[in-house]
Motif scaffolding. Sequence first.
Motif, mmCIF file in Angstrom:
data_model
loop_
_atom_site.group_PDB
_atom_site.id
_atom_site.type_symbol
_atom_site.label_atom_id
_atom_site.label_comp_id
_atom_site.label_asym_id
_atom_site.label_seq_id
_atom_site.Cartn_x
_atom_site.Cartn_y
_atom_site.Cartn_z
ATOM 1 N N PHE A 23 0.827 -1.206 0.000
ATOM 2 C CA PHE A 23 0.000 0.000 0.000
ATOM 3 C C PHE A 23 0.867 1.264 0.000
ATOM 4 N N GLY A 24 2.004 1.220 0.701
ATOM 5 C CA GLY A 24 2.896 2.374 0.735
ATOM 6 C C GLY A 24 3.474 2.681 -0.632
ATOM 7 N N LEU A 25 3.976 1.648 -1.331
ATOM 8 C CA LEU A 25 4.542 1.855 -2.664
ATOM 9 C C LEU A 25 3.496 2.408 -3.620
ATOM 10 N N THR A 26 2.261 1.893 -3.501
ATOM 11 C CA THR A 26 1.185 2.352 -4.376
ATOM 12 C C THR A 26 0.893 3.825 -4.139
ATOM 13 N N LEU A 27 0.775 4.200 -2.863
ATOM 14 C CA LEU A 27 0.514 5.605 -2.521
ATOM 15 C C LEU A 27 1.609 6.500 -3.084
ATOM 16 N N LEU A 28 2.861 6.030 -2.962
ATOM 17 C CA LEU A 28 4.006 6.791 -3.445
ATOM 18 C C LEU A 28 3.896 7.037 -4.955
ATOM 19 N N LEU A 29 3.578 5.970 -5.715
ATOM 20 C CA LEU A 29 3.503 6.104 -7.168
ATOM 21 C C LEU A 29 2.302 6.945 -7.599
ATOM 22 N N ILE A 30 1.191 6.852 -6.841
ATOM 23 C CA ILE A 30 0.004 7.653 -7.155
ATOM 24 C C ILE A 30 0.310 9.136 -6.934
ATOM 25 N N LEU A 31 0.892 9.451 -5.767
ATOM 26 C CA LEU A 31 1.244 10.840 -5.476
ATOM 27 C C LEU A 31 2.299 11.341 -6.463
ATOM 28 N N GLY A 32 3.242 10.468 -6.811
ATOM 29 C CA GLY A 32 4.284 10.824 -7.773
ATOM 30 C C GLY A 32 3.706 11.224 -9.119
ATOM 31 N N ASN B 26 -4.551 -12.157 6.086
ATOM 32 C CA ASN B 26 -4.725 -10.743 5.775
ATOM 33 C C ASN B 26 -3.898 -10.280 4.581
ATOM 34 N N SER B 27 -2.991 -11.126 4.068
ATOM 35 C CA SER B 27 -2.178 -10.696 2.932
ATOM 36 C C SER B 27 -3.048 -10.506 1.686
ATOM 37 N N PHE B 28 -4.239 -11.129 1.648
ATOM 38 C CA PHE B 28 -5.111 -10.982 0.468
ATOM 39 C C PHE B 28 -5.546 -9.537 0.268
ATOM 40 N N ARG B 29 -5.394 -8.703 1.318
ATOM 41 C CA ARG B 29 -5.830 -7.306 1.204
ATOM 42 C C ARG B 29 -5.031 -6.540 0.148
ATOM 43 N N ILE B 30 -3.859 -7.080 -0.226
ATOM 44 C CA ILE B 30 -3.069 -6.482 -1.313
ATOM 45 C C ILE B 30 -3.887 -6.492 -2.606
ATOM 46 N N MET B 31 -4.835 -7.439 -2.699
ATOM 47 C CA MET B 31 -5.711 -7.527 -3.868
ATOM 48 C C MET B 31 -6.379 -6.193 -4.188
ATOM 49 N N TYR B 32 -6.699 -5.400 -3.141
ATOM 50 C CA TYR B 32 -7.440 -4.157 -3.350
ATOM 51 C C TYR B 32 -6.654 -3.099 -4.120
ATOM 52 N N ILE B 33 -5.346 -3.285 -4.288
ATOM 53 C CA ILE B 33 -4.615 -2.408 -5.193
ATOM 54 C C ILE B 33 -4.048 -3.186 -6.381
ATOM 55 N N HIS B 34 -3.723 -4.463 -6.156
ATOM 56 C CA HIS B 34 -3.127 -5.275 -7.220
ATOM 57 C C HIS B 34 -4.102 -5.437 -8.397
ATOM 58 N N VAL B 35 -5.327 -5.819 -8.113
ATOM 59 C CA VAL B 35 -6.310 -6.061 -9.178
ATOM 60 C C VAL B 35 -6.699 -4.764 -9.902
ATOM 61 N N PRO B 36 -7.078 -3.686 -9.174
ATOM 62 C CA PRO B 36 -7.405 -2.443 -9.897
ATOM 63 C C PRO B 36 -6.269 -1.921 -10.776
ATOM 64 N N ILE B 80 3.079 -0.840 -10.399
ATOM 65 C CA ILE B 80 2.390 -1.110 -9.129
ATOM 66 C C ILE B 80 1.847 -2.542 -9.127
ATOM 67 N N ALA B 81 1.225 -2.945 -10.240
ATOM 68 C CA ALA B 81 0.653 -4.293 -10.314
ATOM 69 C C ALA B 81 1.745 -5.345 -10.114
ATOM 70 N N PHE B 83 4.807 -4.876 -8.655
ATOM 71 C CA PHE B 83 5.340 -4.732 -7.289
ATOM 72 C C PHE B 83 4.426 -5.422 -6.279
ATOM 73 N N THR B 84 3.144 -5.037 -6.320
ATOM 74 C CA THR B 84 2.211 -5.595 -5.333
ATOM 75 C C THR B 84 2.049 -7.100 -5.548
ATOM 76 N N GLY B 85 2.132 -7.524 -6.803
ATOM 77 C CA GLY B 85 2.059 -8.954 -7.086
ATOM 78 C C GLY B 85 3.225 -9.694 -6.447
ATOM 79 N N ALA B 86 4.421 -9.103 -6.566
ATOM 80 C CA ALA B 86 5.605 -9.735 -5.976
ATOM 81 C C ALA B 86 5.494 -9.775 -4.455
ATOM 82 N N ILE B 87 5.026 -8.648 -3.888
ATOM 83 C CA ILE B 87 4.896 -8.577 -2.425
ATOM 84 C C ILE B 87 3.831 -9.560 -1.933
ATOM 85 N N TRP B 88 2.783 -9.729 -2.732
ATOM 86 C CA TRP B 88 1.716 -10.678 -2.378
ATOM 87 C C TRP B 88 2.208 -12.117 -2.576
#
Lengths: 64, 225
Positions: A23-32, B26-36, B80-81, B83-88
């Motif tokens: 979530f932090g990385l995403t926020l960073l890229l969105i703000l960027g 709770n790691s599935f919550r990454i889905m809320y940014i990964h999928v969009p 982002i997709a 990155f978040t995919g790797a982290i997930w």
Amino acid sequence: MFFDSFGAFLAMGGHAFYVWLAFGLTLLLILGNIWRVRALRRTFFRQYMSKQVRSREDMKELHL
Amino acid sequence: MGAVLLLSVGTVWGLAFAPADYQQGNSFRIMYIHVPTAIVAQSSYMMMGVAGLILLVWRMKLADVVAAAIVPLGFSMTLIALFTGAIWGKPTWGTWWIWDARTTSMLVLLFLFIGVGALRDAISSVETAGRACAVLAVVGMINIPIIKYSVDWWLTLHQSSSISLTSAPTMPSSMWVPLLLNILGMYCFFGAVLTSAVRTGILIREQNTVWVAEVVAGEVDNDVF
């Protein structure tokens, strides 16, 4: 609220590092990106005002 | 504004209120940014391809401004997709990265965005650069159905779609409603940033015209920028 306490929310059931990093990385890229388009606009206006950018070569430097 | 509202409601709901996944915790919550972001990344590439087609067929200058403005934005979404995919993937699959069909085809998408951006920077004539980028963007569209069907065509570690437009969701509404909000919110964010970049892009391309001088004078008077 799914979590019992704010501490439990931050801990994310042991997955805190992964969830907050994502979530932090995403926020960073969105703000960027927001900053980038604003800077692009500012740069254009500034350069246009100073009348230095009137040639097509300089146009390329704005990196659309 | 819509983007801020949708993304904050969707994210807070997804992070704090949606129930945990019974297998992933709770790691599935990454889905809320990964999928969009993954959906918007692919849509943005399709948009760039269609803009390229419009430029090649009808020579519409605006299409090239749009295509150029999509590049950094689509690149960010793909990044982002990934990155978040790797982290997930780390807590779920046990690895940050695997060369399976879905992850590899998304990496190709990232390289396509980089390639189109580099191609534009490498050619000094705006018209030639626009046309070359359009050709690359159109040819690269072949990658989009590959990404979409990669989880069906090949045996992959990546799961197949958990939501679709045509069938009932496989998760409870407390899980998919925030996801839907974030998908819509990410589209709004993309639209808002793209519109702003295109507006500036048009001013840059048309800077030698009288109307741009008038617009700039007006904005300076109002101190808008």
